[in-house]
Design a protein around this motif. Structure first.
Motif, PDB file in Angstrom:
ATOM      1  N   UNK A  52       0.010 -10.542  -7.199  1.00  0.00           N
ATOM      2  CA  UNK A  52      -0.878 -10.982  -6.080  1.00  0.00           C
ATOM      3  C   UNK A  52      -2.044  -9.999  -5.878  1.00  0.00           C
ATOM      4  N   UNK A  53      -1.604  -8.687  -5.608  1.00  0.00           N
ATOM      5  CA  UNK A  53      -2.050  -7.646  -5.309  1.00  0.00           C
ATOM      6  C   UNK A  53      -3.467  -7.234  -6.391  1.00  0.00           C
ATOM      7  N   UNK A  54      -2.907  -7.404  -7.793  1.00  0.00           N
ATOM      8  CA  UNK A  54      -3.883  -7.054  -8.831  1.00  0.00           C
ATOM      9  C   UNK A  54      -5.124  -8.206  -8.777  1.00  0.00           C
ATOM     10  N   UNK A  55      -4.932  -9.316  -8.307  1.00  0.00           N
ATOM     11  CA  UNK A  55      -5.810 -10.448  -8.203  1.00  0.00           C
ATOM     12  C   UNK A  55      -6.500 -10.128  -7.102  1.00  0.00           C
ATOM     13  N   UNK A  56      -6.085  -9.556  -5.867  1.00  0.00           N
ATOM     14  CA  UNK A  56      -7.146  -9.316  -4.749  1.00  0.00           C
ATOM     15  C   UNK A  56      -8.007  -8.089  -5.154  1.00  0.00           C
ATOM     16  N   UNK A  57      -7.368  -7.303  -5.767  1.00  0.00           N
ATOM     17  CA  UNK A  57      -8.049  -5.778  -6.381  1.00  0.00           C
ATOM     18  C   UNK A  57      -9.322  -6.201  -6.965  1.00  0.00           C
ATOM     19  N   UNK A  88       0.942  -1.197  -0.110  1.00  0.00           N
ATOM     20  CA  UNK A  88      -0.055   0.158   0.142  1.00  0.00           C
ATOM     21  C   UNK A  88       0.872   1.225   0.028  1.00  0.00           C
ATOM     22  N   UNK A  89       0.260   2.352  -0.504  1.00  0.00           N
ATOM     23  CA  UNK A  89       0.965   3.535  -0.657  1.00  0.00           C
ATOM     24  C   UNK A  89       0.041   4.749  -0.496  1.00  0.00           C
ATOM     25  N   UNK A  90       0.885   5.738   0.040  1.00  0.00           N
ATOM     26  CA  UNK A  90       0.327   7.184  -0.161  1.00  0.00           C
ATOM     27  C   UNK A  90       1.260   8.203  -0.687  1.00  0.00           C
ATOM     28  N   UNK A  91       0.484   8.622  -1.685  1.00  0.00           N
ATOM     29  CA  UNK A  91       1.474   9.752  -2.586  1.00  0.00           C
ATOM     30  C   UNK A  91       2.586   9.021  -3.009  1.00  0.00           C
ATOM     31  N   UNK A  92       2.537   7.640  -3.190  1.00  0.00           N
ATOM     32  CA  UNK A  92       3.673   6.948  -3.726  1.00  0.00           C
ATOM     33  C   UNK A  92       4.744   6.342  -2.948  1.00  0.00           C
ATOM     34  N   UNK A  93       4.497   6.907  -1.614  1.00  0.00           N
ATOM     35  CA  UNK A  93       5.459   6.421  -0.660  1.00  0.00           C
ATOM     36  C   UNK A  93       4.650   5.113   0.087  1.00  0.00           C
ATOM     37  N   UNK A 136      -7.715   9.723  -3.931  1.00  0.00           N
ATOM     38  CA  UNK A 136      -6.960   9.530  -5.072  1.00  0.00           C
ATOM     39  C   UNK A 136      -5.356   9.297  -5.013  1.00  0.00           C
ATOM     40  N   UNK A 137      -4.689   9.873  -3.785  1.00  0.00           N
ATOM     41  CA  UNK A 137      -3.342   9.803  -3.763  1.00  0.00           C
ATOM     42  C   UNK A 137      -3.123   8.541  -2.995  1.00  0.00           C
ATOM     43  N   UNK A 138      -4.152   7.692  -2.448  1.00  0.00           N
ATOM     44  CA  UNK A 138      -3.932   6.621  -1.835  1.00  0.00           C
ATOM     45  C   UNK A 138      -4.191   5.463  -2.410  1.00  0.00           C
ATOM     46  N   UNK A 139      -3.355   4.426  -2.250  1.00  0.00           N
ATOM     47  CA  UNK A 139      -3.362   3.172  -2.991  1.00  0.00           C
ATOM     48  C   UNK A 139      -3.374   1.961  -1.903  1.00  0.00           C
ATOM     49  N   UNK A 140      -4.764   1.395  -1.564  1.00  0.00           N
ATOM     50  CA  UNK A 140      -4.806   0.296  -0.856  1.00  0.00           C
ATOM     51  C   UNK A 140      -4.511  -0.972  -1.437  1.00  0.00           C
ATOM     52  N   UNK A 141      -3.965  -1.839  -0.417  1.00  0.00           N
ATOM     53  CA  UNK A 141      -3.478  -3.107  -0.594  1.00  0.00           C
ATOM     54  C   UNK A 141      -4.484  -3.898   0.085  1.00  0.00           C
ATOM     55  N   UNK A 142      -5.323  -4.765  -0.740  1.00  0.00           N
ATOM     56  CA  UNK A 142      -6.516  -5.341  -0.298  1.00  0.00           C
ATOM     57  C   UNK A 142      -5.886  -6.551   0.806  1.00  0.00           C
ATOM     58  N   UNK A 143      -6.425  -6.467   2.110  1.00  0.00           N
ATOM     59  CA  UNK A 143      -6.213  -7.738   2.901  1.00  0.00           C
ATOM     60  C   UNK A 143      -7.178  -8.315   3.093  1.00  0.00           C
ATOM     61  N   UNK A 189     -15.593 -13.902   2.669  1.00  0.00           N
ATOM     62  CA  UNK A 189     -14.562 -14.841   2.040  1.00  0.00           C
ATOM     63  C   UNK A 189     -13.903 -13.963   0.798  1.00  0.00           C
ATOM     64  N   UNK A 190     -12.559 -14.131   1.205  1.00  0.00           N
ATOM     65  CA  UNK A 190     -11.719 -13.257   0.181  1.00  0.00           C
ATOM     66  C   UNK A 190     -10.131 -13.768   0.035  1.00  0.00           C
TER      67      UNK A 190
END
Ligand code: PLP
Length: 392
Positions: A263-268, A176-181, A292-299, A363-364
């Motif tokens: 892996x992240x794309x599959x969850x997304x 996961x990232x915020x503003x690219x970080x 918009x600047x925030x990229x979530x990583x789905x857990x 289920x996820x």
């Protein structure tokens, strides 16, 4: 509920380890650490035996000792607060923002200010059982809940201003990232976890990241029985632990890391498919999307239930139709031993308790097919309507 995604790449690297004869403290861990550090854009990454072990070492590096205070969230997995207790510190819980489910950063910064400066009102932040002789504020531990990056810039600034360590619990947020970080890199250390239900796994395992060379050295010593830098076999300069990550686990982790984007794309994709289907299910809402600047990583995929729905009934009925679900999380301050030890009571953190009452994890994992999702959402539509009638 969840399923790890491991394949031939993982098997090949594990096989390489098994054939090499070096099953611990070998080159695979070094490779995993190097590539993880590069991905996170930090100078140092240290593999450990679990996320919990990583959090524990973070608390030691922050200087937490007897009676010292650590500001953190009660809406998390119990490990994020337990790590404070391992060093006999006291958790100072601050309630969450009901929308983002993360520590309310403004309130947390207020708590930091009050406790660090020992203001007269500081008692109101402390657990009932710790108001008599509070220790020193040593750290803040924000949690990136469910893979959504928490907004922590203000909190990081408050911590820095008062010489308090910032240790991010990023155990649910790899990638996961915020503003690219990348998450986990805003403060003194970040902790990731690789249990099989996380976005990437090593079986059991975790990773600490830090920009401080001194913390990197300390973590390497602490995970390896307190040996110092040259790691002489029976020379121990401090009280350490066996928190090492073995070579087989590191091999699985390295293969997973190299596939992390996929892996992240599959969850997304599964999360979007859920979002689309749930639009037509009354009383069941997806969590709000970050900015918009925030990229979530789905857990996990968590929904918010209308208060008129009886959640336990709904869960039972879904279970009977073969759909497992979990209430996520159960507040840490209401766990029996936290109540006994610190005097917490229901009502202490209302937003946390409300979220804990109304959220439900479905289920996820990336292996869920379209018809699995149709089935889950179909059951959810039928049963949430019924659970609402029975509650009314
Ligand atoms: C999974 C998790 C941990 C602990 O990780 P382990 O590897 O299981 O020890 C800590 N904090 C949070 C928020 C987690 O979800």
């Amino acid at each position: 509920m969840s399923a790890p995604d491991v394949g031939d790449d993982e098997r090949r690297l594990v096989d390489e380890v098994l054939r090499s004869g070096r099953l611990s403290m070998g080159p695979m861990l070094a490779r995993f650490e190097e590539e993880f550090a590069a991905c996170a854009g930090v100078p140092h990454a240290v593999g450990v035996s679990s996320g919990t072990a990583g959090l524990h070492l973070g608390m030691i590096a922050a200087g937490v000792g007897d009676g010292d205070l650590v500001v953190t969230s009660p809406f998390s997995f119990v490990a994020s607060a337990n790590a404070i207790l391992y060093e006999r510190g006291i958790p100072v819980f601050v309630d969450i923002d009901p929308e983002t489910l993360a520590l309310d950063a403004g309130r947390a910064a207020e708590a930091v200010e009050s406790l660090a400066r020992r203001l007269p009102d500081r008692g109101r932040w402390l657990p009932r059982g710790a108001r008599v002789s509070p220790g020193t504020l040593r750290a803040v531990v924000p949690v990136h809940v469910f893979g959504r990056p928490a907004e922590i810039d203000g909190l990081a600034a408050a911590a820095r201003a008062h010489g308090v360590a910032l240790v991010e619990d990023a155990c649910e947020a790899v990638g996961a990232r915020t503003g690219g970080r990348p998450v986990g890199t805003a403060g003194d250390a970040g902790v990731f976890a690789f249990y099989p239900n996380k976005q990437m796994t090593t079986g059991e395992g975790g990773m600490l990241v830090t920009a401080h060379a001194t913390w990197d050295e300390l973590f390497r010593s602490l995970r390896n029985q307190g040996r110092d830098g040259d790691a002489r076999w029976l020379h121990h300069v401090r009280l350490g632990f066996n928190y090492r990550l073995d070579e087989m686990s590191a091999a699985v982790g390295l293969a997973q890391l190299r596939r992390l984007d996929a892996l992240l794309a599959g969850r997304r994709a599964v999360a979007s498919a859920y979002d689309a289907r749930l639009k037509s299910v009354a009383g069941v809402s997806p969590l709000s999307a970050p900015g918009p600047r925030v990229e979530k990583s789905w857990f996990v995929y968590v929904v918010r239930l209308d208060p008129a729905i009886d959640r336990s009934r709904l869960m039972e009925r879904l279970e009977a139709r073969g759909v497992p679900t979990r209430p996520y999380f159960s507040p840490i301050h209401l766990q029996p031993f936290y109540r006994d030890r610190f005097g917490f009571e229901p009502g202490d953190f209302p937003h946390t308790e409300e979220a804990a009452r109304r959220l439900l994890a479905l289920p996820f994992h990336a292996g869920l097919a379209e018809d699995d999702l149709d089935y889950v959402c179909g059951c959810l539509a039928d049963e949430s309507a019924r659970a609402r009638d029975s509650a009314a």
